[in-house]
Enzyme design. Sequence first.
Site, mmCIF file in Angstrom:
data_model
loop_
_atom_site.group_PDB
_atom_site.id
_atom_site.type_symbol
_atom_site.label_atom_id
_atom_site.label_comp_id
_atom_site.label_asym_id
_atom_site.label_seq_id
_atom_site.Cartn_x
_atom_site.Cartn_y
_atom_site.Cartn_z
ATOM 1 N N ASN A 146 -27.729 -38.660 -46.463
ATOM 2 C CA ASN A 146 -27.264 -37.973 -44.716
ATOM 3 C C ASN A 146 -28.727 -37.055 -44.539
ATOM 4 O O ASN A 146 -28.376 -36.691 -44.724
ATOM 5 C CB ASN A 146 -25.866 -38.028 -44.864
ATOM 6 C CG ASN A 146 -25.752 -37.754 -43.456
ATOM 7 O OD1 ASN A 146 -25.945 -36.167 -43.411
ATOM 8 N ND2 ASN A 146 -25.328 -38.499 -42.500
ATOM 9 N N CYS A 177 -27.631 -33.872 -33.450
ATOM 10 C CA CYS A 177 -27.892 -32.281 -33.938
ATOM 11 C C CYS A 177 -28.689 -32.523 -32.907
ATOM 12 O O CYS A 177 -29.092 -32.385 -32.137
ATOM 13 C CB CYS A 177 -28.667 -32.659 -35.358
ATOM 14 S SG CYS A 177 -28.018 -33.469 -36.620
ATOM 15 N N LYS A 212 -26.509 -43.033 -37.674
ATOM 16 C CA LYS A 212 -24.827 -42.687 -37.326
ATOM 17 C C LYS A 212 -24.883 -42.063 -35.481
ATOM 18 O O LYS A 212 -25.186 -41.142 -35.011
ATOM 19 C CB LYS A 212 -25.013 -41.582 -37.711
ATOM 20 C CG LYS A 212 -22.955 -41.142 -38.259
ATOM 21 C CD LYS A 212 -23.432 -40.549 -39.352
ATOM 22 C CE LYS A 212 -21.198 -39.441 -39.793
ATOM 23 N NZ LYS A 212 -21.821 -39.531 -40.336
ATOM 24 N N GLY A 312 -13.314 -40.337 -45.063
ATOM 25 C CA GLY A 312 -13.833 -39.658 -44.636
ATOM 26 C C GLY A 312 -12.816 -38.326 -45.053
ATOM 27 O O GLY A 312 -12.667 -37.852 -46.184
#
Length: 365
Positions: A146, A177, A212, A312
């Site tokens: 990732n 981000c 993602k 997750g």
Amino acid sequence: MAEQKYQPTARRAASPRSARGATITVPAGGLADRGPAAPPDRIAADAVDLSVDLGRGLVLPNPILVASGTFGYGVEYGDVVEVDRLGAICCKGTTLKARIGNPTPRVTETPAGMLNSIGLQNPGVDAVIEKYAAIWQTWKVPVLVNVAGESVHDYVEVARRLDGVPGVAGIELNISCPNVGAGGLQFAIDAGAAGEVTAAVRRATDLPLLVKLSPNVADIRPIARAIADAGADALTAINTLSGIAVAPGRRRPLLGNVYGGLSGPAVKPVALRVVYEAVQAVRIPVVAIGGVMELADVLDFLAVGAVAVQVGTAIFADPTLPVRLVDELAGECGRRGMTSYRDLIGTALPKKSERPSSKGVEYRP
Ligand SMILES: Cc1cc2nc3c(=O)[nH]c(=O)nc-3n(C[C@H](O)[C@H](O)[C@H](O)COP(=O)(O)O)c2cc1C
């Protein structure tokens, strides 16, 4: 409406004999309309094909992955989990340089979920390669790194360093981000920026490339299309939802970073909606993430068109869950007489004759 489980088989209707050969009485009107009919022939769970092709040669043994940030680098779980039985591991977010992460507190529980603001604490891509790639190379399970960054250059440089490293099976781009060059606007919330970073990484590496999606957008479809058009092999969805919690005493927000990412069962309906919309917008595979706790969640995500799922937050409560889900999915297919899990994919999508769904947009306030 209840699902129709039992289908009369032609063989049974044509041969009115019991298993031991004794003739049985055929009622007036024949056997065809008499219920319950024979269940579908069971398939042994280990004969069910769970493999999934995510493109560019990345074929996973099964569609149950572990989500980035919730399974470390995999090695931490070696004693408690049969890691080689997972579909794939998405390792912790990896950046060009080491990051110490956000100020504490970094996590808090919420109703049906949690908020985290870890802030991508990691030792940097070179250290990740040095410490873990040789171990990953000895595993059967594919490891997807990732990747996170604050500029297109960051992402490209990390991808370039991962390219060709034995043990690295692919890249999952975390584009949630802040893009420093664009004043801190996230790559993931702008179709142009999402497409640009995807295209740049695509040029830098031949590794399978998953991107993602963030749920923190008004409409996921143009962003999903831009990423697919830029050369991604697959999409993964969703990253966490932006949220805050309030500190005891109510004089400030609780998390050191103020903002955190919401995950866990609370986000599953949002993840289902994003997957449902993305699947109808692109032709590349979509891997679902968000609140998977049990087999029913896996089946729901497959029904809205995901080809695989990642587990997750639930791992923090039970690290053995993902491997158990592999067995449960195979068992479920076997019970239904399915030789492959693929028939479970897309059953809840609109039929081809219907217009592509715009319901998600209609329902937004
Ligand atoms: C503690 C924590 C750390 C995470 N770190 C990352 C990360 O580094 N990169 C990333 O793409 N997603 C990260 N995520 C998001 C998860 O991979 C996943 O997308 C999200 O939690 C939704 O799935 P879940 O509800 O099953 O947890 C993190 C989530 C948690 C809870």
